[in-house]
Design a protein around this motif. Sequence first.
Motif, short mmCIF file in Angstrom:
data_model
loop_
_atom_site.label_atom_id
_atom_site.label_comp_id
_atom_site.label_asym_id
_atom_site.label_seq_id
_atom_site.Cartn_x
_atom_site.Cartn_y
_atom_site.Cartn_z
N PHE A 7 0.83 -1.20 0.00
CA PHE A 7 0.00 0.00 0.00
C PHE A 7 0.87 1.25 0.00
CE2 PHE A 7 -2.53 -3.42 1.62
CZ PHE A 7 -3.76 -3.22 1.04
N ALA A 8 0.34 2.32 -0.58
CA ALA A 8 0.93 3.66 -0.56
C ALA A 8 2.39 3.65 -1.01
CB ALA A 8 0.73 4.28 0.82
N ALA A 9 3.29 4.21 -0.20
CA ALA A 9 4.69 4.39 -0.59
C ALA A 9 5.40 3.08 -0.87
CB ALA A 9 5.44 5.17 0.49
N ILE A 10 5.04 2.01 -0.17
CA ILE A 10 5.68 0.72 -0.43
C ILE A 10 5.27 0.20 -1.81
CG2 ILE A 10 5.73 -1.71 0.29
CD1 ILE A 10 7.56 0.02 1.93
N ALA A 11 4.01 0.34 -2.18
CA ALA A 11 3.56 -0.06 -3.52
C ALA A 11 4.31 0.73 -4.58
CB ALA A 11 2.05 0.14 -3.66
N ASP A 12 4.51 2.01 -4.34
CA ASP A 12 5.28 2.83 -5.29
C ASP A 12 6.73 2.36 -5.37
OD1 ASP A 12 3.02 4.38 -5.75
OD2 ASP A 12 3.64 5.98 -4.37
N ALA A 13 7.32 2.03 -4.23
CA ALA A 13 8.73 1.62 -4.20
C ALA A 13 8.97 0.30 -4.93
CB ALA A 13 9.21 1.52 -2.76
N VAL A 14 8.05 -0.64 -4.81
CA VAL A 14 8.24 -1.93 -5.48
C VAL A 14 7.61 -1.97 -6.86
CG1 VAL A 14 8.49 -3.18 -3.30
CG2 VAL A 14 6.26 -3.07 -4.39
N GLY A 15 6.78 -0.98 -7.16
CA GLY A 15 6.19 -0.89 -8.50
C GLY A 15 5.01 -1.80 -8.74
N LYS A 16 4.36 -2.24 -7.66
CA LYS A 16 3.19 -3.11 -7.82
C LYS A 16 2.38 -3.10 -6.54
CE LYS A 16 6.43 -6.64 -7.98
NZ LYS A 16 6.90 -7.90 -8.46
N ASP A 17 1.15 -3.56 -6.65
CA ASP A 17 0.24 -3.60 -5.50
C ASP A 17 0.34 -4.90 -4.71
OD1 ASP A 17 -0.77 -1.06 -6.03
OD2 ASP A 17 -2.33 -1.86 -7.34
N GLY A 18 0.96 -5.91 -5.29
CA GLY A 18 1.06 -7.17 -4.58
C GLY A 18 1.81 -8.22 -5.38
N GLU A 19 2.10 -9.31 -4.71
CA GLU A 19 2.77 -10.44 -5.33
C GLU A 19 2.67 -11.63 -4.40
OE1 GLU A 19 7.14 -10.12 -5.64
OE2 GLU A 19 6.98 -8.41 -4.27
N THR A 20 3.02 -12.79 -4.90
CA THR A 20 3.05 -14.00 -4.10
C THR A 20 4.49 -14.45 -3.98
OG1 THR A 20 0.85 -14.61 -4.89
CG2 THR A 20 2.18 -16.36 -3.92
#
Length: 80
Positions: A7-20
Amino acid sequence: MVEIRYFAAIADAVGKDGETLDLPAGATVADLRAALSAAYGPDLDKMLSVCAYLIGDELTRDPTAALSPRVDVLPPFAGG
């Protein structure tokens, strides 16, 4: 397998909303942070160190907390 939602800044930092991620049974928040830092670079660990982790119904910052099948990574949010 652990479903990770960002979420938020972490999603921006990794470039995605989620992963497995394929993490071993009994993996902890510290293990998750290590895996993410290895994948995205050591600078991400600075952000992860101030994040809260929603594991099941429990919000924690405890690095020894065991992961559930889904973990939400929540950076600090500013109020307004």
